[in-house]
Design an enzyme around this catalytic site. Structure first.
Site, PDB file in Angstrom:
ATOM      1  N   LYS A 279       4.286 -68.589   3.237  1.00 22.97           N
ATOM      2  CA  LYS A 279       5.033 -69.791   3.617  1.00 22.97           C
ATOM      3  C   LYS A 279       4.252 -71.015   3.162  1.00 22.97           C
ATOM      4  CE  LYS A 279       7.887 -71.053   7.536  1.00 22.97           C
ATOM      5  NZ  LYS A 279       8.497 -70.518   8.741  1.00 22.97           N
ATOM      6  N   GLU A 366      18.395 -64.877  21.271  1.00 22.38           N
ATOM      7  CA  GLU A 366      18.906 -65.646  22.413  1.00 22.38           C
ATOM      8  C   GLU A 366      19.634 -64.759  23.417  1.00 22.38           C
ATOM      9  OE1 GLU A 366      19.209 -66.509  19.233  1.00 22.38           O
ATOM     10  OE2 GLU A 366      18.154 -68.432  19.074  1.00 22.38           O
ATOM     11  N   ARG A 394      24.956 -68.271  21.011  1.00 18.12           N
ATOM     12  CA  ARG A 394      24.774 -66.857  20.680  1.00 18.12           C
ATOM     13  C   ARG A 394      24.868 -65.949  21.914  1.00 18.12           C
ATOM     14  NH1 ARG A 394      22.038 -65.453  15.788  1.00 18.12           N
ATOM     15  NH2 ARG A 394      23.616 -66.203  14.360  1.00 18.12           N
TER      16      ARG A 394
HETATM   17  C1  LIG Z   1      20.111 -68.245  16.230  1.00 16.77           C
HETATM   18  C2  LIG Z   1      18.984 -69.148  15.807  1.00 16.77           C
HETATM   19  N1  LIG Z   1      17.933 -69.330  16.623  1.00 16.77           N
HETATM   20  C3  LIG Z   1      16.921 -70.135  16.256  1.00 16.77           C
HETATM   21  C4  LIG Z   1      16.948 -70.761  15.045  1.00 16.77           C
HETATM   22  C5  LIG Z   1      15.839 -71.728  14.663  1.00 16.77           C
HETATM   23  N2  LIG Z   1      15.128 -71.272  13.480  1.00 16.77           N
HETATM   24  C6  LIG Z   1      15.349 -71.761  12.253  1.00 16.77           C
HETATM   25  S1  LIG Z   1      14.410 -71.084  11.083  1.00 16.77           S
HETATM   26  C7  LIG Z   1      13.628 -70.115  12.214  1.00 16.77           C
HETATM   27  C8  LIG Z   1      12.557 -69.172  11.774  1.00 16.77           C
HETATM   28  C9  LIG Z   1      13.071 -68.215  10.774  1.00 16.77           C
HETATM   29  O1  LIG Z   1      12.020 -67.389  10.376  1.00 16.77           O
HETATM   30  P1  LIG Z   1      12.191 -66.520   9.083  1.00 16.77           P
HETATM   31  O2  LIG Z   1      13.542 -65.914   9.063  1.00 16.77           O
HETATM   32  O3  LIG Z   1      11.039 -65.621   8.983  1.00 16.77           O
HETATM   33  O4  LIG Z   1      12.176 -67.583   7.914  1.00 16.77           O
HETATM   34  P2  LIG Z   1      10.957 -68.512   7.427  1.00 16.77           P
HETATM   35  O5  LIG Z   1      11.158 -69.844   8.058  1.00 16.77           O
HETATM   36  O6  LIG Z   1       9.676 -67.876   7.848  1.00 16.77           O
HETATM   37  O7  LIG Z   1      11.127 -68.560   5.961  1.00 16.77           O
HETATM   38  C10 LIG Z   1      14.132 -70.333  13.496  1.00 16.77           C
HETATM   39  C11 LIG Z   1      13.652 -69.679  14.714  1.00 16.77           C
HETATM   40  C12 LIG Z   1      18.070 -70.559  14.235  1.00 16.77           C
HETATM   41  N3  LIG Z   1      18.209 -71.160  13.052  1.00 16.77           N
HETATM   42  N4  LIG Z   1      19.069 -69.749  14.628  1.00 16.77           N
END
Ligand SMILES: Cc1ncc(C[n+]2csc(CCOP(=O)(O)OP(=O)(O)O)c2C)c(N)n1
Length: 631
Positions: A279, A366, A394
């Site tokens: 990242k 969630e 959700r």
């Molecule tokens: C249902 C939901 N809960 C929380 C989020 C907030 N959120 C956005 S990106 C993220 C992390 C995603 O992690 P990953 O899929 O590993 O992607 P990365 O950012 O590491 O590339 C979160 C928790 C969301 N977008 N959707």
């Protein structure tokens, strides 16, 4: 070729690795400059530059479809799909969106913003393709964080049961959600990352066996066996679930990525390519502080430091909430704060730091968070489910089935309720009043300012008769005095009168109380006197306060930062109807439309939610005059 000349991703075909590396550098530069200037997601996109280029070089994007999970990492995708020249408008009103929208671009095959949806959508498209007898590839790109979401696992369960349905899942494993990823699946992925790549292990074995006399004919059988042995070390779980597992692949090595994707495209059935990425790759500060640079406000590219705002701001609601919660949790060991992968956003990271035993991060889950809270409540704990308004959507059945029907005392704290600004329609906290109000047993409240938020936090903790929810907005409070401790709980279902006048009754909820007061001041300058009520609770609504005043004054205005349908104004109108009080009611809030990305002020202005607009609206609705004409 320069990045600026790429308007169609198929232009990547035939480029050498060296040329792709140059494009990768140009993507990173543009990505960094844009986010530094206007804010947005940084680390996620920087980590998938090579993944995007490598994948797209192996696809025919006139036919094949890539579905990005969440969409916050899709800036490189945007830059090679015709949005380079508009990219400086990122997340600004009428500009390029921060997430994905089908209407924005032909290569955005599925809208996104919430996590864990990509595999389901891609599988749906794959099944439709096969039913229609068409031929194209569907690829879901999902992060290790999003993979912790139940939906993603449901989709894997389904896809693994369809051995003839071609589907490629690219797992972008950077070991991070927004915060470090949590749970058994990330732990397993981590083990896999540390194992030698399955492909190369088998290649080596093949090489070694080739030179052994008499083994030639048996080679295929032996390598298959060996392959299975190797898989049992790395991708066993995915293989057992019906996927062909490939990887882990170095997510920043274009040759390796391209070779693996090409191989994956030859296979039948569901395939998972496990890509290990970093990242924030390519920007040292983002690589080092992956949580801090997940998303950024405008910052100085050289120092990496946020550009300070011109004047100091009052504390953010989230900060006041977390500070208050930590104080209360210190005194009450039964309080348990629950977050679904949003430790920093909700402020629960402060609880984690101070009282780690009273803090739970469930990952992007969630639904599980809500039912887990219900379980904790069964055992007499005080679960505080701190979940953004938009993400709580959700867990709707869990709220009804597991919490409200059983009348369990779960305290829901809904941050980012109302207009959220640059994140756009997928993240607007517009619906919580409507979707929670209709559920029996639920108590709903919203503070008018950050001091009232402190009192409501205590109210939520002390209320143990059943579920209770508090909504509060993104952004900063008003700078009102705050108390360090000793907050008094509010009486459930009681509002307050803030101002008295005979001409119109303004009933505000949460963030709209202050604008309501300001509108009343503007009206007063024009000879119209308003009574203003801070409702505090939409459920139970303070009908004892509102109904008689509505009857007496004869004109009612309701104010809310949420959808009008089924919202706060609906609650007031229903209460008046039920009491046989028939007076004109003007509901001001968000009409039946999506609210696009823009600054919160721009969105509010376009929805008529500024004090001036409210005053004008009241004048026109009830007094049939324009403000200027009255002066
Ligand atoms: C249902 C939901 N809960 C929380 C989020 C907030 N959120 C956005 S990106 C993220 C992390 C995603 O992690 P990953 O899929 O590993 O992607 P990365 O950012 O590491 O590339 C979160 C928790 C969301 N977008 N959707």
């Amino acid at each position: 070729m320069h990045l600026s000349e790429i308007t169609h991703p198929n232009q990547l075909h035939g480029l050498s690795i060296r040329q792709l590396q140059q494009i990768a550098k140009q993507i990173r530069d543009k990505h960094l400059q844009t986010v530094a200037a206007s804010g947005g997601h940084l680390g996620p996109g920087l980590g998938v530059v090579e993944l995007t280029l490598g994948l797209y070089q192996t696809l025919d994007l006139d036919r094949d479809k890539v579905i990005w999970d969440v969409g916050h990492q899709a800036y490189p995708h945007k830059l090679i799909t015709g949005r380079y020249h508009d990219f400086h408008t990122l997340r600004q009103k009428d500009g390029v969106a921060g997430y994905l929208k089908r209407c924005e671009n032909q290569f955005d095959h599925f809208g996104a913003g919430h996590a864990s949806t990509s595999i389901s959508a891609a599988l749906g498209m794959a099944l439709a393709r096969d039913l229609k007898g068409e031929k194209f590839k569907t690829v879901a790109v999902i992060g290790d964080g999003a993979l912790t979401g139940g939906m993603a696992l449901e989709a894997i369960n389904h896809a693994g049961h369809l051995p003839k349905t071609n589907l490629l899942v690219v797992l972008n494993d950077n070991e991070m959600s927004i915060s470090p990823n949590v749970g058994a699946i990330p732990r397993y992925l981590n083990k896999m990352r540390l194992s030698p790549p399955m492909q190369f292990l088998t290649d080596n074995i093949e090489e070694q066996f080739k030179n052994i006399p008499f083994v030639g004919d048996e080679l295929e059988r032996i390598t298959e066996g060996m392959k299975r042995l190797a898989v049992s070390k790395v991708g066993a779980v995915f293989e057992e679930l019906g996927f062909t597992y490939m990887g882990p692949v170095d997510g920043h090595n274009l040759e390796e990525l391209i070779a693996t994707f090409q191989q994956a495209h030859q296979m039948t059935g569901p395939v998972l390519v496990h890509v290990a990425t970093v990242k924030g790759k390519g920007y040292e500060m983002a690589e080092k502080d992956q949580v801090g640079y997940h998303a950024q406000n405008p910052f100085n590219l050289t120092t990496g430091k946020a550009i300070p705002s011109s004047k100091p701001k009052p504390p953010a609601y989230a900060k006041v909430f977390s500070h208050t919660l930590v104080k209360l949790a210190e005194q009450n060991p039964k309080i348990v704060g629950i977050t679904a992968a949003m430790a920093t956003g909700t402020g629960l990271d402060k609880l984690q730091a101070k009282l780690p035993n009273q803090y739970i991060d469930v990952g992007i889950a969630e639904q599980h968070a809500v039912t887990l809270a219900a379980g904790l409540a069964c055992e007499g704990m005080r679960p505080v489910a701190a979940i953004y308004s938009t993400f709580l959507q959700r867990a709707y059945d869990q709220i009804i089935h597991d919490v409200c029907i059983q009348n369990l005392p779960v305290f829901f704290c809904l941050d980012r309720a109302g207009i959220v600004g640059a994140d756009g329609p997928t993240h607007q906290g517009m619906y919580d009043i409507a979707y929670l109000r209709c559920i029996p047993n639920m108590v709903l409240m919203a503070p008018k300012d950050e001091a009232e938020l402190q009192r409501m936090t205590v109210t939520g903790i002390e209320y143990t008769d059943g579920p209770i929810a508090m909504r509060f907005p993104r952004g900063n409070g008003y700078g009102v005095p705050l108390m360090e401790e000793g907050w008094e709980a509010l009486e459930i279902g009681k509002g307050e009168i803030l101002r008295q006048g005979d001409d119109v009754l303004i009933v505000g909820y949460g963030t709209m109380v202050y604008p309501g007061m300001q509108a009343a001041e503007i009206l007063s300058e024009h000879g119209i006197e308003a009574t203003v009520i801070n409702a505090r609770f939409v459920k139970p609504l303070d009908t004892d306060l509102i109904v008689p005043l509505a009857k007496q004054i004869g004109r009612v205005v309701t104010l809310e930062e949420g959808c009008l349908m089924g919202g706060f104004g609906s609650a007031v109108a229903e209460a008046l109807l039920d009491a046989d009080v028939v007076v004109p009611v003007k509901r001001i809030g968000v009409p039946d439309q999506l609210v696009d990305h823009a600054t919160p002020d721009e969105s509010k202005a376009s929805l008529g939610l500024t004090s001036q607009q409210i005053a004008e609206n009241i004048m026109q609705a009830f007094f049939k005059k324009e403000l200027a004409a009255v002066k």
